[in-house]
Design a protein around this motif. Structure first.
Motif, PDB file in Angstrom:
ATOM      1  N   LEU A  95       0.846  -1.190   0.000  1.00 13.08           N
ATOM      2  CA  LEU A  95       0.000   0.000   0.000  1.00 13.08           C
ATOM      3  C   LEU A  95       0.885   1.245   0.000  1.00 13.08           C
ATOM      4  O   LEU A  95       1.997   1.254   0.550  1.00 13.08           O
ATOM      5  CB  LEU A  95      -0.885  -0.038   1.247  1.00 13.08           C
ATOM      6  CG  LEU A  95      -1.705   1.192   1.653  1.00 13.08           C
ATOM      7  CD1 LEU A  95      -2.998   0.750   2.331  1.00 13.08           C
ATOM      8  CD2 LEU A  95      -0.908   2.062   2.637  1.00 13.08           C
ATOM      9  N   HIS A 144       0.262   5.646   0.567  1.00 11.99           N
ATOM     10  CA  HIS A 144      -0.760   6.618   0.973  1.00 11.99           C
ATOM     11  C   HIS A 144      -0.122   7.991   1.123  1.00 11.99           C
ATOM     12  O   HIS A 144       1.099   8.161   0.978  1.00 11.99           O
ATOM     13  CB  HIS A 144      -1.448   6.171   2.262  1.00 11.99           C
ATOM     14  CG  HIS A 144      -0.488   5.798   3.353  1.00 11.99           C
ATOM     15  ND1 HIS A 144      -0.893   5.319   4.567  1.00 11.99           N
ATOM     16  CD2 HIS A 144       0.878   5.818   3.414  1.00 11.99           C
ATOM     17  CE1 HIS A 144       0.154   5.066   5.328  1.00 11.99           C
ATOM     18  NE2 HIS A 144       1.244   5.362   4.643  1.00 11.99           N
ATOM     19  N   GLN A 185       5.541   9.701  -1.498  1.00 14.14           N
ATOM     20  CA  GLN A 185       4.671   8.966  -0.584  1.00 14.14           C
ATOM     21  C   GLN A 185       5.365   7.757   0.030  1.00 14.14           C
ATOM     22  O   GLN A 185       6.177   7.087  -0.620  1.00 14.14           O
ATOM     23  CB  GLN A 185       3.398   8.517  -1.325  1.00 14.14           C
ATOM     24  CG  GLN A 185       2.506   9.676  -1.733  1.00 14.14           C
ATOM     25  CD  GLN A 185       1.188   9.223  -2.335  1.00 14.14           C
ATOM     26  OE1 GLN A 185       0.379  10.036  -2.729  1.00 14.14           O
ATOM     27  NE2 GLN A 185       0.955   7.905  -2.396  1.00 14.14           N
ATOM     28  N   ARG A 236      -9.269   0.393   3.274  1.00 11.99           N
ATOM     29  CA  ARG A 236      -8.023   0.710   2.550  1.00 11.99           C
ATOM     30  C   ARG A 236      -7.963  -0.005   1.195  1.00 11.99           C
ATOM     31  O   ARG A 236      -6.885  -0.108   0.594  1.00 11.99           O
ATOM     32  CB  ARG A 236      -6.787   0.287   3.379  1.00 11.99           C
ATOM     33  CG  ARG A 236      -6.734   0.832   4.795  1.00 11.99           C
ATOM     34  CD  ARG A 236      -6.761   2.353   4.876  1.00 11.99           C
ATOM     35  NE  ARG A 236      -5.675   3.014   4.215  1.00 11.99           N
ATOM     36  CZ  ARG A 236      -4.486   3.277   4.802  1.00 11.99           C
ATOM     37  NH1 ARG A 236      -4.256   2.898   6.056  1.00 11.99           N
ATOM     38  NH2 ARG A 236      -3.554   3.920   4.134  1.00 11.99           N
ATOM     39  N   ASP A 244      -6.440   1.868  -1.714  1.00 14.90           N
ATOM     40  CA  ASP A 244      -5.012   2.191  -1.517  1.00 14.90           C
ATOM     41  C   ASP A 244      -4.095   1.014  -1.849  1.00 14.90           C
ATOM     42  O   ASP A 244      -2.881   1.179  -1.959  1.00 14.90           O
ATOM     43  CB  ASP A 244      -4.764   2.626  -0.070  1.00 14.90           C
ATOM     44  CG  ASP A 244      -5.337   4.008   0.215  1.00 14.90           C
ATOM     45  OD1 ASP A 244      -5.565   4.753  -0.760  1.00 14.90           O
ATOM     46  OD2 ASP A 244      -5.562   4.335   1.401  1.00 14.90           O
ATOM     47  N   HIS A 304       0.436   3.523  -8.581  1.00 14.36           N
ATOM     48  CA  HIS A 304      -0.634   3.456  -7.589  1.00 14.36           C
ATOM     49  C   HIS A 304      -1.912   4.018  -8.197  1.00 14.36           C
ATOM     50  O   HIS A 304      -1.929   5.141  -8.721  1.00 14.36           O
ATOM     51  CB  HIS A 304      -0.243   4.250  -6.335  1.00 14.36           C
ATOM     52  CG  HIS A 304      -1.169   4.063  -5.192  1.00 14.36           C
ATOM     53  ND1 HIS A 304      -1.726   5.123  -4.496  1.00 14.36           N
ATOM     54  CD2 HIS A 304      -1.661   2.926  -4.621  1.00 14.36           C
ATOM     55  CE1 HIS A 304      -2.492   4.655  -3.532  1.00 14.36           C
ATOM     56  NE2 HIS A 304      -2.471   3.326  -3.585  1.00 14.36           N
ATOM     57  N   THR A 358      -3.583   7.499  -6.418  1.00 11.14           N
ATOM     58  CA  THR A 358      -2.770   8.724  -6.345  1.00 11.14           C
ATOM     59  C   THR A 358      -1.856   8.923  -7.557  1.00 11.14           C
ATOM     60  O   THR A 358      -1.230   9.978  -7.686  1.00 11.14           O
ATOM     61  CB  THR A 358      -1.895   8.710  -5.071  1.00 11.14           C
ATOM     62  OG1 THR A 358      -1.014   7.573  -5.114  1.00 11.14           O
ATOM     63  CG2 THR A 358      -2.770   8.651  -3.824  1.00 11.14           C
TER      64      THR A 358
END
Length: 775
Positions: free
Chosen positions: A414, A416, A427, A441, A444, A471, A474
């Protein structure tokens, strides 16, 4: 030297009607060689200088019989060519191909790979003298080329001797041309480019004649050899291009004395120069890359720098031979393409606070680990599970959304919106348990497999599929770098989310699929066909890789130097040492010659400034022909120096003293030209003398039907008239005496023998040079 007020008697003196050539004759390089060919003293000097050049470059060339400095690179590349093994280098192929050609001539098979400085050539049966003979030959030929540039430009014999002598007796030029290095090819091609352009410029009054085309095309070919050796050859293009642009600007003048050109006529001139100086060099440049690709058809150490598609064009390529399609629920290991670190995780958690006070998520650490380990195993899962009765056999495709489960800790990858340990703008990567991964989540944990160069839904394969892990929510790319994390992460690499998705260092690949049984049908290989990729596609990929890695050469080196140090020769480079005999090769120019040349560069700039200032005040310190020659010819050499030197101030990569060698050659040309200018005769008397001579010769030609418009070159001797050149010869003699003395004093450091005592070494540390064996 007389000083004349503008509008005074001397300035009103007219030129003979038929002697427009007089001003032309002083306007830079001359246009024909008729007066030059009979000058036996130039020919004798050229023969002597060429002979001495060969002696100084070839004497003791077999010493040392070990690998020296960058011979570890360029000797290795020659071996790879001879073994047809693909390699990667940041320089174009022409210079390296010359070494391979020499190896092929002597029957060398490329068995030795020049791995370490100091490795014995004798023990390994390497024809190293033949390899070194190639740059020595080109280095020796550079010296007479410099002499010819001065001769063709109409300079006196003392000026030509000084200019070529500064290169002939320069320890840096000698040292660099006696080893398996590229700079001899670069400097020779650069000097030939200047010589060919001078010959072309002299024929500007005979446009589109056979000789005019010959020297135009030869200039283009020489320029292509410069830039096909090293990319700094673009500075030579800039030098010649600037001169050509000024020439074209003059041709566009409707008031030019030879008569105005129509726009179609000017278009022909422009098109001819574009063809000869841009198109021809570019196609020759491409040709060497075609030869490069044709020779290197076997897989080798350069594979990793190229895309999987490129590697498929190489035989015996391990990547494509071991490539296996990846199915969902496979266990895989992923490696970063550049750093070769594995994507790794372990139960340890990020600290609450980093050293700069920023707070982490305290989640499970995700790091990069350089060694194979079970903590590198990740299971690739679909974003949404397949039905139980159709769970297996689904191939992962480019563009698919996937989840990555860390098998040892049973957690899910993951990222975030929490800052990474080292990059506040990037990140943090971590993992979460199944409950969170399938709960709040979920989004994510979704990542897109984006295969580089993929067309549509290409299969995701181990080894051959270079991909970016993006990802999904994002749009950051998984990335790592070489700076290790602190002790809390066991000095492992940081993994973070890079917002610059296009960055080439975001690329990863699957190294292996541990979950496939050894007897699986998926591991059976079909005979692989060599893939064909169009030349231009391969060429552009290689160009991108070359420029990327060239710009990445920013690490420090103990013998790197800055451009400000080069003209003053503040430091050199240690090439080779031998403790037992106290012998060493230290790359260093002739300090005396370099300081003289650098001083006269400043003198040139000072004279230009003073002349411009005096003209603003209505005072003519120079007659028009002397000024024209000073600006157009000596100024051209000064432009050549500036173009090959000043751009290095803009570079952020590693730089060494040898980068100044082309500029030093140009400074030698300026020195010879300026010496003649300073010790020349009074220009007013000279003007009268030349006018009288040319007026008489012009009337003679008119009687023979030559016509009043015939152009003629006046040899330097004739220009000097009956005046004495004793002062010029005396100055040239003094300069060459101290230059030869400096060359002789530093000769043991250039040739690597004899060994010097500590006292002798200390005596040669003029500016604190970091020489060995000073104690």
């Amino acid at each position: 030297m007389s000083v004349r007020q503008r509008g005074g008697q001397a300035s009103k003196k007219g030129l003979p009607a038929s002697s427009e050539a007089t001003k032309d004759e002083f306007d830079g390089p001359q246009q024909q060689k008729s007066g030059v060919t009979s000058e036996w003293d130039y020919k004798v000097a050229l023969f002597v200088i060429t002979t001495v050049a060969f002696i100084t470059r070839f004497w003791g060339i077999s010493h040392p019989n070990e690998v020296v400095f960058d011979e570890v690179h360029f000797g290795k590349f020659a071996s790879y060519y001879l073994q047809r093994t693909y390699f990667f280098d940041v320089h174009p192929p022409f210079g390296k191909l010359l070494f391979a050609l020499m190896g092929w001539f002597v029957g060398y098979d490329g068995h030795f790979h020049f791995d370490n400085i100091g490795d014995s050539y004798i023990t390994n049966n390497v024809p190293y003298v033949a390899f070194r003979a190639m740059p020595a030959l080109l280095g020796a030929l550079t010296v007479p080329t410099v002499f010819l540039i001065m001769w063709e430009s109409g300079y006196t014999l003392p000026a030509a001797i000084v200019a070529s002598g500064l290169v002939l007796f320069d320890n840096a030029h000698i040292g660099q041309t006696r080893l398996i290095l590229l700079d001899a090819t670069l400097v020779f091609a650069m000097s030939v480019s200047v010589l060919c352009y001078v010959r072309f410029y002299k024929l500007r009054h005979q446009p589109f004649s056979r000789k005019w085309w010959k020297w135009l095309l030869l200039t283009g070919v020489a320029l292509s050899c410069v830039i096909s050796t090293k990319y700094v050859g673009v500075f030579t293009f800039f030098t010649i291009g600037s001169a050509v642009a000024l020439d074209l600007w003059g041709l566009l003048d409707i008031n030019r004395k030879e008569g105005a050109l129509t726009l179609p006529e000017f278009g022909k001139h422009f098109a001819a120069r574009v063809f000869g100086l841009i198109i021809v060099p570019f196609f020759f440049y491409l040709f060497w890359f075609q030869v490069h690709f044709a020779i290197l058809y076997r897989s080798g150490p350069g594979d990793d720098f190229m895309s999987p598609e490129f590697q498929e064009t190489l035989s015996d390529n391990i990547m494509t031979a071991n490539s296996v399609g990846i199915d969902y629920y496979d266990s895989i290991t992923m490696r970063h393409k550049e750093t070769k670190t594995y994507l790794h995780s372990h139960p340890d958690r990020y600290p609450l606070r980093y050293e700069d006070g920023r707070v982490s998520s305290q989640g499970q650490q995700v790091t990069g680990y350089p060694f194979n380990d079970t903590n590198n195993h990740w299971q690739i899962l679909p974003a949404h599970p397949f039905p139980e009765d159709n769970l297996l056999g689904h191939r992962v495709k480019s563009g698919d959304l996937v989840k990555l489960r860390h098998l040892v800790t049973d957690t899910y990858l993951l990222t975030h919106d929490v800052a990474s340990p080292y990059y506040p703008t990037n990140q943090e990567f971590t993992t979460v348990p199944l409950e969170e991964a399938n709960g709040n989540r979920f989004n994510d944990t979704l990542f897109e497999i984006r295969i580089e160069g993929a067309k549509g839904k290409s299969d995701f394969k181990s080894m051959s599929s270079h991909f970016k892990l993006i990802h999904y929510p994002t749009k950051v790319a998984m990335w790592t770098h070489t700076t290790p994390l602190p002790d809390w992460a066991y000095k492992q690499a940081e993994i973070n989310g890079n917002k610059n998705v296009q960055q080439s260092s975001n690329v990863w690949y699957v190294d292996e699929i541990p979950s496939i049984p050894p007897d699986s049908d998926r591991l059976k290989k079909e005979p692989r066909k060599i893939k064909h990729v169009p030349f231009l596609k391969k060429y552009f990929e290689l160009q991108r890789a070359i420029f990327f890695h060239n710009n990445a050469l920013t690490s420090s080196h103990p013998y790197a130097s800055q451009p400000i140090q080069w003209p003053f020769l503040l430091r050199g480079v240690s090439f080779w040492t031998q403790n037992d005999t106290r012998q060493q090769i230290y790359f260093l120019g002739n300090p005396v010659g370099w300081w003289i040349a650098s001083s006269l560069l400043a003198v040139f700039a000072g004279i230009v400034g003073a002349d411009q200032l005096s003209q603003r005040r209505g005072v003519d310190s120079l007659d028009e022909r002397t000024r024209s020659r000073f600006y157009n010819s000596t100024g051209f050499f000064f432009l050549c120096w500036a173009a090959h030197y000043l751009p290095f101030y803009l570079m952020g990569r590693q730089l060494f003293l040898h980068h100044y060698l082309p500029a030093h050659l140009a400074s030698a040309l300026v020195t010879g030209a300026l010496l003649e200018f300073v010790f020349n005769l009074d220009p007013v008397a000279l003007e009268e003398n030349v006018d009288a001579k040319l007026a008489g010769k012009a009337s003679e030609k008119n009687k023979k039907g030559g016509g009043p418009g015939t152009k003629r070159v006046v040899p330097a001797k004739e220009r000097m008239g009956s005046g004495s050149m004793l002062a010029l010869w005396g100055a040239a003699g003094v300069v060459m005496t101290v230059v030869v003395a400096g060359w002789w004093f530093f000769l043991p450091l250039t040739y690597g023998k004899p060994g010097l005592s500590a006292e002798e070494v200390v005596r040669r540390k003029w500016l604190g040079y970091d020489l060995h064996f000073a104690k």
